[in-house]
Design an enzyme around this catalytic site. Structure first.
Site, PDB file in Angstrom:
ATOM      1  N   ARG A 261      31.619  54.856  47.266  1.00 30.57           N
ATOM      2  CA  ARG A 261      30.878  53.602  47.463  1.00 30.57           C
ATOM      3  C   ARG A 261      29.398  53.948  47.402  1.00 30.57           C
ATOM      4  NH1 ARG A 261      28.220  55.761  50.812  1.00 30.57           N
ATOM      5  NH2 ARG A 261      27.251  53.751  51.195  1.00 30.57           N
ATOM      6  N   GLY A 262      28.567  52.896  47.409  1.00 30.52           N
ATOM      7  CA  GLY A 262      27.135  53.129  47.188  1.00 30.52           C
ATOM      8  C   GLY A 262      26.865  52.899  45.708  1.00 30.52           C
ATOM      9  N   ALA A 263      25.847  52.075  45.419  1.00 32.29           N
ATOM     10  CA  ALA A 263      25.673  51.584  44.048  1.00 32.29           C
ATOM     11  C   ALA A 263      25.587  52.684  42.976  1.00 32.29           C
ATOM     12  CB  ALA A 263      24.454  50.668  43.995  1.00 32.29           C
TER      13      ALA A 263
ATOM     14  N   ARG B 113      34.093  45.909  41.940  1.00 30.45           N
ATOM     15  CA  ARG B 113      33.171  45.420  42.976  1.00 30.45           C
ATOM     16  C   ARG B 113      32.044  44.640  42.285  1.00 30.45           C
ATOM     17  NH1 ARG B 113      31.542  49.292  47.665  1.00 30.45           N
ATOM     18  NH2 ARG B 113      31.277  47.246  48.647  1.00 30.45           N
TER      19      ARG B 113
ATOM     20  N   GLN C 263      29.282  52.500  57.686  1.00 27.23           N
ATOM     21  CA  GLN C 263      28.735  53.554  56.800  1.00 27.23           C
ATOM     22  C   GLN C 263      27.635  54.355  57.503  1.00 27.23           C
ATOM     23  OE1 GLN C 263      29.310  50.404  55.895  1.00 27.23           O
ATOM     24  NE2 GLN C 263      29.842  50.200  53.738  1.00 27.23           N
TER      25      GLN C 263
ATOM     26  N   ASP D  93      21.801  47.505  46.236  1.00 26.44           N
ATOM     27  CA  ASP D  93      22.911  47.352  45.283  1.00 26.44           C
ATOM     28  C   ASP D  93      22.491  46.600  44.036  1.00 26.44           C
ATOM     29  OD1 ASP D  93      24.124  47.601  48.118  1.00 26.44           O
ATOM     30  OD2 ASP D  93      25.601  48.321  46.672  1.00 26.44           O
TER      31      ASP D  93
ATOM     32  N   ASN E 282      21.402  44.237  49.506  1.00 27.42           N
ATOM     33  CA  ASN E 282      21.845  45.495  50.111  1.00 27.42           C
ATOM     34  C   ASN E 282      22.863  45.157  51.197  1.00 27.42           C
ATOM     35  OD1 ASN E 282      21.690  48.399  50.270  1.00 27.42           O
ATOM     36  ND2 ASN E 282      20.654  48.158  52.226  1.00 27.42           N
ATOM     37  N   LYS E 283      23.386  46.169  51.815  1.00 23.09           N
ATOM     38  CA  LYS E 283      24.441  46.022  52.829  1.00 23.09           C
ATOM     39  C   LYS E 283      24.119  44.922  53.831  1.00 23.09           C
ATOM     40  CE  LYS E 283      27.532  47.608  52.911  1.00 23.09           C
ATOM     41  NZ  LYS E 283      28.694  46.882  52.324  1.00 23.09           N
TER      42      LYS E 283
HETATM   43  O1  MRU Z   1      29.690  48.698  50.495  1.00 26.11           O
HETATM   44  P1  MRU Z   1      28.945  49.946  50.145  1.00 26.11           P
HETATM   45  O2  MRU Z   1      29.161  51.075  51.086  1.00 26.11           O
HETATM   46  O3  MRU Z   1      29.163  50.337  48.687  1.00 26.11           O
HETATM   47  O4  MRU Z   1      27.415  49.520  50.267  1.00 26.11           O
HETATM   48  C1  MRU Z   1      26.439  50.468  50.000  1.00 26.11           C
HETATM   49  C2  MRU Z   1      25.065  49.981  50.236  1.00 26.11           C
HETATM   50  O5  MRU Z   1      24.835  48.847  50.570  1.00 26.11           O
HETATM   51  C3  MRU Z   1      23.955  50.939  49.946  1.00 26.11           C
HETATM   52  O6  MRU Z   1      22.881  50.722  50.806  1.00 26.11           O
HETATM   53  C4  MRU Z   1      23.482  50.729  48.503  1.00 26.11           C
HETATM   54  O7  MRU Z   1      24.561  50.818  47.617  1.00 26.11           O
HETATM   55  C5  MRU Z   1      22.453  51.705  48.101  1.00 26.11           C
HETATM   56  S1  MRU Z   1      23.159  53.300  47.861  1.00 26.11           S
HETATM   57  C6  MRU Z   1      22.005  54.383  47.317  1.00 26.11           C
END
Ligand code: MRU
Length: 348
Positions: free
Chosen positions: A45-47, A88, A198, A239, A249-250
């Site tokens: 996970r994470g963009a 996603r 996270q 994201d 973002n999250k």
């Molecule tokens: O749902 P996730 O864990 O994929 O969400 C991740 C985030 O929101 C991160 O902050 C974002 O992807 C930036 S990662 C460098």
């Protein structure tokens, strides 16, 4: 050094982030459908990490194609990309990687390459995407590190570290690592990041691995700690960043940004240009993922909410650009007005 996803000749190797910090288990994903499932199920996970993983998944799909016609391979790849694209919706790095792999295929096909040559070209391009991502984070670390003062404490939300990218640096945590490499003393406050945790599970684990001082708080504590003057900067990842600088973002990022503004604390967003979506004029057009309500009604396997309760589970929110002090990319630091400054970075 953490690299959460790797290409091996027979599989895509991934650290199962669902099990961290209790268990470090690596999975060998042997088909593109397994890679797609891993993205959907949050193994990765994470963009930026999602983008790198999708590129490897597409390369794996191409590698396992059994025909000899480039036209048939194209049909197969269209299908593989469709499957990847449904995993996603919010992180634009996924669609960025899919588009790039498609363009690479089209170019190789137009040059009359054979199916086996195209397979090698696609595998190489996925590896290049991965390497370029790590290099982007290194530059973000350098530019962002310069913005942090010595002896400062940074609040971060979610995990925007090596685990969330191609590895090594991370975006928001890259900025922290960059500042430390520049000789500054920096510590981190990580909020838990309900409901998927996270912050508690991944950011805390990742920073402890590198001996970077980190304190864990609940999401609801950040206002109180800002009010005590204990936070000098907020740094988060993203994201998807719209052309006008609105930042998805999250979930919870928006609340942190509002509180940062209230306390005159700079709110920095660190992200590679693969996260910037110039086709999205504002944050309103960014699709926001809604996830299984079980993530809220249960903690791990334990039910914490009454049976049958109505639940919303938005995974992301949008922070309007006027709350964003600067956006740190591999091309430098963009400031308002973002419509101009972000576009200029693509033209350089
Ligand atoms: O749902 P996730 O864990 O994929 O969400 C991740 C985030 O929101 C991160 O902050 C974002 O992807 C930036 S990662 C460098």
């Amino acid at each position: 050094m953490i690299i959460p996803v790797e290409w091996t000749d027979e599989a895509v190797k991934m650290l199962d982030q669902r099990l961290l910090p209790m268990e470090e288990k690596w999975l060998m994903l042997k088909s593109y459908t397994e890679v797609a499932d891993a993205i959907r199920d949050m193994v990765v996970r994470g963009a930026p990490a999602i983008g790198v993983s999708a590129a490897y998944g597409i390369a794996l799909g191409a590698k396992q194609f059994v025909g000899t016609s480039a036209a048939d391979l194209e049909d197969e790849l269209d299908y593989v990309c469709e499957v990847m694209g449904k995993t996603r919706p919010t992180a634009v790095n996924l669609f960025w990687a899919i588009d790039r792999m498609k363009r690479t295929f089209q170019q190789a096909k137009a040059e009359g390459k054979s199916v086996s040559e195209i397979k090698q070209i696609l595998i190489q391009d996925a590896k290049d995407i991965h390497e370029e991502d790590i290099e982007s984070q290194r530059l973000i670390a350098q530019f962002g590190g310069e913005l942090l003062k010595d002896d400062s404490t940074v609040l971060t939300h979610c995990n925007a570290g090596a685990l969330a990218t191609g590895g090594v640096w991370g975006t928001a945590l890259g900025v922290v690592r960059g500042a430390i490499n520049q000789g500054k003393k920096v510590s981190v406050i990580a909020d838990e990041t309900r409901p998927y945790l996270q912050g508690a599970r991944l950011t805390a684990w990742e920073l402890l691995q590198d001996d970077i001082p980190v304190t864990l708080i609940t999401d609801s504590m950040s206002g109180h700690i800002m009010n005590q003057g204990k936070i000098h900067a907020v740094v988060v990842g993203s994201d998807r960043i719209a052309a006008n600088g609105d930042v998805a973002n999250k979930i919870g990022t928006y609340m942190v940004a509002v509180m940062a503004k209230r306390h005159n604390i700079p709110f920095y967003v660190a992200a590679p240009l693969s996260t910037v979506d110039l086709n999205c004029p504002t944050g309103e057009q960014i699709p926001i993922e809604e996830r299984n309500i079980r993530e809220i009604t249960h903690v791990q396997e334990i039910q914490i909410a009454p049976e049958g309760i109505a639940v919303s589970n938005y995974a992301f929110d949008v922070t309007p650009n006027d709350l964003v002090t600067a956006i740190i990319t591999e091309k430098g630091v963009a400031r308002a007005p973002y419509t101009k400054s972000l576009r200029r970075m693509f033209e350089e």
